[in-house]
Design an enzyme around this catalytic site. Structure first.
Site, short mmCIF file in Angstrom:
data_model
loop_
_atom_site.label_atom_id
_atom_site.label_comp_id
_atom_site.label_asym_id
_atom_site.label_seq_id
_atom_site.Cartn_x
_atom_site.Cartn_y
_atom_site.Cartn_z
N HIS A 72 1.27 -9.70 0.06
CA HIS A 72 1.51 -8.30 0.42
C HIS A 72 3.00 -8.01 0.31
CE1 HIS A 72 -2.33 -7.27 2.86
NE2 HIS A 72 -2.60 -8.21 1.97
N GLU A 74 5.10 -6.53 2.33
CA GLU A 74 5.90 -6.84 3.52
C GLU A 74 6.13 -8.34 3.68
OE1 GLU A 74 3.08 -3.41 4.87
OE2 GLU A 74 3.08 -4.99 3.36
N CYS A 102 -0.88 -3.45 7.32
CA CYS A 102 -2.17 -3.97 7.77
C CYS A 102 -1.94 -4.89 8.97
CB CYS A 102 -2.85 -4.74 6.63
SG CYS A 102 -2.01 -6.30 6.24
N CYS A 105 0.40 -7.96 8.09
CA CYS A 105 1.80 -7.59 7.92
C CYS A 105 2.41 -7.11 9.24
CB CYS A 105 1.93 -6.53 6.83
SG CYS A 105 1.47 -7.19 5.20
#
Length: 181
Positions: A72, A74, A102, A105
């Site tokens: 992801h 992040e 999410c 993260c």
């Protein structure tokens, strides 16, 4: 069909405070990271981490490319920033992200002790900065995060919308082509 993300148009910062101008500047950088994901056919999410006026971590979504749920934007940006800081704590940093984090993260943001998250679009299906749940401000954790929402919301939301419109069209064309073979 080739996916082509739109560049950000000119955004007037004439009547903005210095803080608002700074937020726009760094969200534009996160948007550029999201465009990289878009070009790979990934969900266009981008992130930058800023320390003392400098970007020290950048990331964009690469889950399909790297074949891992951990790729992801992040997470990638946090990994890069911790290497620069030579510490897992990012206590004096700001994280800018084009879509609400999410649960994974948001948890990483709390664990990294990042004090502030500036996000563009909300994620009503999986957002954990207030949409589905609020991991960033759960009082049961030993660290809470200041959250600012809506910076370049329309632009980042449009990038996501365009991506999914193109993805559905591409998937439909591929399905139709398979049916004719």
């Amino acid at each position: 069909m080739q996916m082509r993300p739109k560049s950000l148009g000119r955004i007037s910062t004439k009547d903005m405070t210095p803080e608002e101008k700074e937020d726009i500047k760094y969200m534009k950088a996160a948007y550029e990271q999201a465009r990289k994901a878009y070009m790979l056919g990934e969900v266009p999410i981008g992130c930058v981490i800023v320390y003392e006026g400098k970007i020290i971590g950048r990331g964009y979504n690469r889950r399909n490319t790297d074949k891992t749920a951990l790729a992801h934007a992040e997470i990638t940006a946090i990994k890069k920033a911790t290497k620069i800081m030579k510490d897992w704590r990012l206590e004096e940093c700001k994280l800018y992200v084009t879509l609400e984090p999410c649960q994974m993260c948001a948890g990483a943001i709390v664990q990294a002790r990042i004090p502030e998250v500036i996000m563009a679009a909300e994620n009503p299906k999986a957002g954990c900065a207030g949409s589905v749940m609020d991991i960033l401000n759960n009082p049961q954790f030993n660290h809470q995060v200041q959250v600012k929402k809506g910076i370049l919301k329309e632009e980042c939301g449009a990038l996501l919308k365009d991506f999914f419109v193109e993805l559905r069209a591409r998937n439909k064309a591929e399905k139709e082509q398979k049916g004719t073979l």
